[in-house]
Scaffold this motif. Structure first.
Motif, PDB file in Angstrom:
ATOM      1  N   TYR A 134       0.847  -1.205   0.000  1.00 27.22           N
ATOM      2  CA  TYR A 134       0.000   0.000   0.000  1.00 27.22           C
ATOM      3  C   TYR A 134       0.879   1.251   0.000  1.00 27.22           C
ATOM      4  O   TYR A 134       0.643   2.193  -0.767  1.00 27.22           O
ATOM      5  N   TRP A 137       2.386   2.208  -3.465  1.00 25.94           N
ATOM      6  CA  TRP A 137       1.417   2.846  -4.364  1.00 25.94           C
ATOM      7  C   TRP A 137       1.003   4.210  -3.827  1.00 25.94           C
ATOM      8  O   TRP A 137       0.852   5.165  -4.592  1.00 25.94           O
ATOM      9  N   PHE A 138       0.809   4.311  -2.525  1.00 24.03           N
ATOM     10  CA  PHE A 138       0.392   5.578  -1.916  1.00 24.03           C
ATOM     11  C   PHE A 138       1.427   6.677  -2.164  1.00 24.03           C
ATOM     12  O   PHE A 138       1.085   7.788  -2.594  1.00 24.03           O
ATOM     13  N   LEU A 141       1.599   7.414  -6.076  1.00 33.95           N
ATOM     14  CA  LEU A 141       0.437   8.121  -6.615  1.00 33.95           C
ATOM     15  C   LEU A 141       0.290   9.509  -6.004  1.00 33.95           C
ATOM     16  O   LEU A 141      -0.311  10.397  -6.607  1.00 33.95           O
ATOM     17  N   SER A 142       0.851   9.700  -4.803  1.00 31.74           N
ATOM     18  CA  SER A 142       0.864  11.031  -4.189  1.00 31.74           C
ATOM     19  C   SER A 142       1.961  11.915  -4.775  1.00 31.74           C
ATOM     20  O   SER A 142       1.879  13.153  -4.684  1.00 31.74           O
ATOM     21  N   SER A 152       3.618  -3.527  -5.703  1.00 33.05           N
ATOM     22  CA  SER A 152       3.021  -4.028  -4.468  1.00 33.05           C
ATOM     23  C   SER A 152       3.068  -5.542  -4.443  1.00 33.05           C
ATOM     24  O   SER A 152       2.652  -6.206  -5.399  1.00 33.05           O
ATOM     25  N   LEU A 157      -4.121  -2.932  -0.422  1.00 29.64           N
ATOM     26  CA  LEU A 157      -4.280  -1.817  -1.365  1.00 29.64           C
ATOM     27  C   LEU A 157      -5.608  -1.072  -1.232  1.00 29.64           C
ATOM     28  O   LEU A 157      -5.705   0.063  -1.687  1.00 29.64           O
ATOM     29  N   ASP A 193      -6.898   7.185   0.167  1.00 28.24           N
ATOM     30  CA  ASP A 193      -7.595   6.253  -0.715  1.00 28.24           C
ATOM     31  C   ASP A 193      -6.856   6.189  -2.049  1.00 28.24           C
ATOM     32  O   ASP A 193      -6.810   7.164  -2.799  1.00 28.24           O
ATOM     33  N   LEU A 194      -6.289   5.034  -2.359  1.00 27.25           N
ATOM     34  CA  LEU A 194      -5.486   4.904  -3.579  1.00 27.25           C
ATOM     35  C   LEU A 194      -6.304   5.178  -4.837  1.00 27.25           C
ATOM     36  O   LEU A 194      -5.769   5.704  -5.818  1.00 27.25           O
ATOM     37  N   LEU A 198      -5.418   7.827  -7.646  1.00 21.69           N
ATOM     38  CA  LEU A 198      -5.288   7.406  -9.040  1.00 21.69           C
ATOM     39  C   LEU A 198      -6.106   8.308  -9.963  1.00 21.69           C
ATOM     40  O   LEU A 198      -5.653   8.675 -11.060  1.00 21.69           O
TER      41      LEU A 198
END
Length: 266
Positions: A134, A137-138, A141-142, A152, A157, A193-194, A198
């Motif tokens: 998580y 990706w967090f 994506l941030s 991952s 996720l 919230d991924l 996104l």
């Protein structure tokens, strides 16, 4: 290869922290020669760098203690950076450490200043397992202009689903949710919230490439299938892999090799 253990004062966490950094040598497998040293000790352009994140209960040493990441980093001639996030989900905690700030700003600045790593987005990657899946990706994506790829393994996720399942008692978890998030009952659509992140990346036109893998016996397998299906519905390009395996180091040690193959593929 060099495994460098570094202690330094973190201004964002307001305490001394410990990190491990792997720097590959010109030729591994105990076969270093004068020829290879002269040919390949050329770090001026910078090595590709992987920020490698641990899961719940883990710390900066988890990957070096329980996997063969040193050998794999040597094979791919990439630097690997590992630091501790406690059980924070890599957030700036409501009551606790500013781990998002540490991992997204302070740590990369230090690494680029001290170690022979590339400063280019196309050479900067992030990966992790479970909570760290998580986190990878967090953070990517941030910060889509910082990381070109994020991977991952057995990732938690879907933070909204995870909170609901932990609250119902169907998934165990060590997390003190109210210490991490301002209001864990309203995670959907938040910056944690991924899927919300996104959407923001798609609107900006910059989306890191995503990789997802999970074992078919993993307690997070159904969550990973759900995330896979939601990504497909959203027409997001990503790589998905699964195989026989559980939520354990046998699976992660095997699949981190697939991750590195994917990360280093141009």
């Amino acid at each position: 290869m060099a495994l460098i253990n570094c202690n330094y004062f973190s201004f964002s966490l307001k305490r001394t922290v410990e990190i491990n950094v792997i720097i590959p040598t010109p030729e591994g497998d105990e076969q270093i020669t004068d020829k290879y040293t002269q040919d390949f000790y050329q770090y001026e352009k910078g090595l590709p760098v992987v920020y490698l994140l641990h899961g719940a209960y883990g710390n900066y040493s988890s990957w070096t203690r329980f996997s063969n990441i040193e050998r794999f980093a040597q094979k791919h001639c990439c630097a690997v950076v590992m630091a501790s996030a406690e059980n924070s989900f890599y957030q700036d905690m409501e009551h606790g450490g500013a781990f998002y700030t540490f991992f997204s700003k302070e740590l990369p600045t230090l690494v680029k200043s001290l170690f022979p790593v590339s400063k280019k987005r196309e050479d900067t990657f992030i990966a992790g397992l479970s909570m760290g899946g998580y986190g990878a990706w967090f953070l990517a994506l941030s910060n889509p202009t910082m990381y070109s790829k994020a991977a991952s393994l057995s990732g938690a996720l879907d933070i909204v689903m995870l909170y609901d399942e932990v609250k119902k008692g169907t998934i165990p978890g060590p997390f003190k949710w109210e210490d991490i998030f301002e209001d864990p009952s309203h995670l959907e659509g938040s910056q944690a919230d991924l899927f919300n992140l996104l959407t923001s990346c798609k609107e900006s036109g910059t989306i890191p490439e995503l990789y997802q893998a999970c074992g078919t016996e993993d307690f997070l397998y159904s969550m990973n299938q759900s995330v896979r299906d939601r990504l497909k519905e959203a027409s997001v390009e990503f790589v998905y892999e699964e195989g026989i395996g559980n939520h354990d180091w046998d699976f992660w040690d095997s699949y981190i090799q697939n991750v590195l193959d994917w990360l280093m593929k141009k």
